[in-house]
Design a protein around this motif. Structure first.
Motif, PDB file in Angstrom:
ATOM      1  N   GLY A  45      20.095 -27.634  31.736  1.00  0.00           N
ATOM      2  CA  GLY A  45      18.840 -26.994  32.099  1.00  0.00           C
ATOM      3  C   GLY A  45      18.058 -27.858  33.076  1.00  0.00           C
ATOM      4  N   THR A  46      17.509 -27.247  34.111  1.00  0.00           N
ATOM      5  CA  THR A  46      16.802 -27.978  35.157  1.00  0.00           C
ATOM      6  C   THR A  46      15.918 -27.011  35.950  1.00  0.00           C
ATOM      7  N   ARG A  47      15.242 -27.528  36.954  1.00  0.00           N
ATOM      8  CA  ARG A  47      14.515 -26.693  37.916  1.00  0.00           C
ATOM      9  C   ARG A  47      15.138 -26.808  39.304  1.00  0.00           C
TER      10      ARG A  47
ATOM     11  N   ASN B 232      15.012 -35.033  34.893  1.00  0.00           N
ATOM     12  CA  ASN B 232      14.029 -33.970  34.754  1.00  0.00           C
ATOM     13  C   ASN B 232      12.721 -34.487  34.164  1.00  0.00           C
TER      14      ASN B 232
ATOM     15  N   CYS C  64      15.421 -27.013  30.706  1.00  0.00           N
ATOM     16  CA  CYS C  64      14.782 -26.417  31.880  1.00  0.00           C
ATOM     17  C   CYS C  64      13.293 -26.197  31.666  1.00  0.00           C
TER      18      CYS C  64
ATOM     19  N   ALA D  87      11.535 -29.594  32.133  1.00  0.00           N
ATOM     20  CA  ALA D  87      11.802 -30.294  33.390  1.00  0.00           C
ATOM     21  C   ALA D  87      10.551 -30.335  34.259  1.00  0.00           C
TER      22      ALA D  87
ATOM     23  N   GLU E  44      12.888 -22.251  36.490  1.00  0.00           N
ATOM     24  CA  GLU E  44      13.695 -22.774  35.386  1.00  0.00           C
ATOM     25  C   GLU E  44      15.088 -22.167  35.484  1.00  0.00           C
ATOM     26  N   ARG E  45      16.103 -23.040  35.423  1.00  0.00           N
ATOM     27  CA  ARG E  45      17.478 -22.581  35.568  1.00  0.00           C
ATOM     28  C   ARG E  45      18.359 -23.239  34.525  1.00  0.00           C
ATOM     29  N   ILE E  46      19.359 -22.506  34.090  1.00  0.00           N
ATOM     30  CA  ILE E  46      20.375 -23.052  33.199  1.00  0.00           C
ATOM     31  C   ILE E  46      21.718 -22.839  33.875  1.00  0.00           C
TER      32      ILE E  46
ATOM     33  N   GLU F 232      25.747 -19.824  36.508  1.00  0.00           N
ATOM     34  CA  GLU F 232      24.363 -19.879  36.044  1.00  0.00           C
ATOM     35  C   GLU F 232      24.160 -18.831  34.960  1.00  0.00           C
TER      36      GLU F 232
END
Length: 138
Positions: A17-19, A35, A57, A60, A66-68, A107
């Motif tokens: 999970g991140t941006r 993050n 995410c 972060a 927000e992305r996984i 994703e």
């Protein structure tokens, strides 16, 4: 003979999970800021549990979406001692780390976020720990 990467949950689907805005084939690697803090990290973190990636995410830093990502380790990986040794013995969060890059293979397009009050409570707790000087991640 080629070494196949190994670690806990071999064969599982792994998430990060991140941006960050990434595409299939991109690599997530250690040596960059995380993050959560400005210092370069010697490990890249990921999980075989979608719930852990959701937290990743949502917590972060930054303004990006927000992305996984679904990721594939390119080298051996290990239990995340920040969680398995200190908070959740037995690693129920299925959280791992590696010094080798993770390859983005896809994703997760749809997932349920945490309720705003739960997310804010977690952010408040992390802010308190940082103000006290507690290390968030090794």
């Amino acid at each position: 003979m080629t070494h196949s990467p190994t670690g806990p949950d071999t064969g599982a689907t792994f998430y990060h999970g991140t941006r960050a805005d990434l595409a299939a084939g991109d690599l997530l690697a250690a040596g960059w800021t995380s993050n959560y803090q400005a210092a370069p990290m010697s490990w890249i973190y990921f999980s075989a549990a979608l719930e852990s990636a959701i937290w990743g995410c949502e917590l972060a830093a930054g303004d990006g979406r927000e992305r996984i990502y679904i990721v594939q380790p390119t080298g051996d990986w290990f239990d995340d001692p920040n969680l398995t040794d200190q908070k959740f013995p037995g690693n129920p969060t299925r959280s791992y780390r590696s010094q080798s890059p993770l390859r983005v293979v896809g994703e997760v397009e749809s997932w349920d976020p945490h309720p705003p009050e739960i997310l804010q409570a977690m952010k408040d707790n992390l802010a308190r720990l940082q103000a006290e000087g507690a290390p968030i991640i090794d």
